[in-house]
Design an enzyme around this catalytic site. Sequence first.
Site, PDB file in Angstrom:
ATOM      1  N   ASN A  13       5.763  79.446  24.788  1.00 44.05           N
ATOM      2  CA  ASN A  13       4.902  79.029  25.919  1.00 44.05           C
ATOM      3  C   ASN A  13       3.933  78.035  25.310  1.00 44.05           C
ATOM      4  OD1 ASN A  13       2.423  80.854  27.912  1.00 44.05           O
ATOM      5  ND2 ASN A  13       3.392  78.912  28.349  1.00 44.05           N
ATOM      6  N   GLN A  46       0.780  74.516  29.761  1.00 43.50           N
ATOM      7  CA  GLN A  46      -0.633  74.548  30.144  1.00 43.50           C
ATOM      8  C   GLN A  46      -1.470  73.685  29.198  1.00 43.50           C
ATOM      9  OE1 GLN A  46       0.860  77.922  30.028  1.00 43.50           O
ATOM     10  NE2 GLN A  46       1.023  77.980  32.270  1.00 43.50           N
ATOM     11  N   ASN A 159      -5.199  86.758  36.935  1.00 45.93           N
ATOM     12  CA  ASN A 159      -4.282  85.911  37.700  1.00 45.93           C
ATOM     13  C   ASN A 159      -3.207  86.806  38.315  1.00 45.93           C
ATOM     14  OD1 ASN A 159      -3.073  86.578  35.254  1.00 45.93           O
ATOM     15  ND2 ASN A 159      -2.079  84.608  34.987  1.00 45.93           N
ATOM     16  N   HIS A 161       0.235  88.555  39.637  1.00 49.87           N
ATOM     17  CA  HIS A 161       1.613  88.779  39.166  1.00 49.87           C
ATOM     18  C   HIS A 161       2.340  89.718  40.116  1.00 49.87           C
ATOM     19  CE1 HIS A 161       1.300  86.951  35.100  1.00 49.87           C
ATOM     20  NE2 HIS A 161       0.019  87.219  35.273  1.00 49.87           N
ATOM     21  N   GLU A 210       6.591  81.188  36.173  1.00 46.63           N
ATOM     22  CA  GLU A 210       5.135  81.085  36.260  1.00 46.63           C
ATOM     23  C   GLU A 210       4.670  80.219  37.434  1.00 46.63           C
ATOM     24  OE1 GLU A 210       2.587  80.293  33.039  1.00 46.63           O
ATOM     25  OE2 GLU A 210       3.823  81.302  31.541  1.00 46.63           O
ATOM     26  N   CYS A 219       5.214  84.717  28.776  1.00 45.58           N
ATOM     27  CA  CYS A 219       4.007  84.750  29.614  1.00 45.58           C
ATOM     28  C   CYS A 219       3.203  85.970  29.201  1.00 45.58           C
ATOM     29  CB  CYS A 219       4.390  84.813  31.088  1.00 45.58           C
ATOM     30  SG  CYS A 219       2.961  84.864  32.206  1.00 45.58           S
ATOM     31  N   GLY A 220       2.039  85.755  28.606  1.00 42.56           N
ATOM     32  CA  GLY A 220       1.241  86.866  28.074  1.00 42.56           C
ATOM     33  C   GLY A 220       0.688  87.753  29.173  1.00 42.56           C
ATOM     34  N   GLY A 222       1.841  87.918  32.087  1.00 45.83           N
ATOM     35  CA  GLY A 222       3.007  88.513  32.747  1.00 45.83           C
ATOM     36  C   GLY A 222       3.488  89.751  32.023  1.00 45.83           C
TER      37      GLY A 222
HETATM   38  N1  LIG Z   1       0.859  80.226  35.192  1.00 46.05           N
HETATM   39  C1  LIG Z   1      -0.237  81.189  35.104  1.00 46.05           C
HETATM   40  C2  LIG Z   1      -1.242  80.778  33.998  1.00 46.05           C
HETATM   41  C3  LIG Z   1      -0.636  80.852  32.589  1.00 46.05           C
HETATM   42  C4  LIG Z   1      -0.224  82.251  32.222  1.00 46.05           C
HETATM   43  C5  LIG Z   1       0.715  82.393  31.022  1.00 46.05           C
HETATM   44  N2  LIG Z   1       1.092  81.177  30.347  1.00 46.05           N
HETATM   45  C6  LIG Z   1       0.216  83.455  30.045  1.00 46.05           C
HETATM   46  O1  LIG Z   1       0.538  83.395  28.843  1.00 46.05           O
HETATM   47  O2  LIG Z   1      -0.475  84.397  30.521  1.00 46.05           O
HETATM   48  C7  LIG Z   1      -0.963  81.255  36.463  1.00 46.05           C
HETATM   49  O3  LIG Z   1      -0.851  80.299  37.250  1.00 46.05           O
HETATM   50  O4  LIG Z   1      -1.637  82.263  36.709  1.00 46.05           O
END
Ligand SMILES: N[C@H](CCC[C@H](N)C(=O)O)C(=O)O
Length: 276
Positions: A13, A46, A159, A161, A210, A219-220, A222
């Site tokens: 990522n 990102q 965020n 999920h 994502e 995705c952490g 996630g």
């Molecule tokens: N796309 C995610 C943000 C990045 C999360 C992901 N890259 C991680 O490692 O948590 C969102 O819109 O909430």
Amino acid sequence: MQLRFTKMHGLGNDFVVIDLITQRFKLKPHHIRKIADRHFGIGCDQVLTVEIPTQPDVDFCYRIYNAEGSEVEQCGNGARCFARFIRDKRLTGKQKIKVETLAGIIELELTENRQVRVDMGEPILDPKRIPFTADQQATEYALDIDGSAWQVGAVSMGNPHVILPVTDVDTAPVESVGPVTESHPRFPQRVNVGFMQVVDRDTIRLRVFERGVGETLACGTGACAAVVSGIVQGKLNSTVTVHLPGGSLSIRWQGPGQPVIMTGPATTVFEGQIQI
Ligand SMILES: N[C@H](CCC[C@H](N)C(=O)O)C(=O)O
């Protein structure tokens, strides 16, 4: 203006990390999209910025922008890279650093074996705060996705999920179901879509489509959300290895009122400058 950046990744990522403490620049959505463009820019999932904190007793401000240009609340893989960046740039000598995000304050710690441990804070299960349209909080929810009935989990790590159970992530319908679920009307701020295969009570496999990016190699947040959902559904123990396409994370959650602890790697790939 020439902007210095560092290209990093957490299990594939990938990120462009920009120090906006020693460089003063206001990034707008079109700048993010240019930086993130894999043909006309640098390329990343990102963009992460390191900024001066606005709150007392916090070391840094950590801001996160999806490749499409939207600012988001949290990024778990990015948090580990943030910690590595801060240490390598000698912006602090502390072993543990507190950073403020749109989702609140998280604590990062570089461990002895070049891993990074992150206290991601408590997960949010109240649908109203995810946000997710539901009559009441539950361990799983019936969700109609494009005419198909799913039983899903819904969790916020700051965020949003949604977690879809599958028998084999290798054959999960990520390309078809991911996009339509990301913009599902019951998720008013859209949603990150996890496809979770429970291997045993200590192990899951996970793929994530994502929000604002598409499928990533890891995705952490996630991984954190999937483990929390599996635990509240009685399928997982409190420490789980999460196997993602880009590698594995260790996620620990000891139940309501407790933070989710994520441990994993952070890698620097190269340094550069971009004319923006
Ligand atoms: N796309 C995610 C943000 C990045 C999360 C992901 N890259 C991680 O490692 O948590 C969102 O819109 O909430």
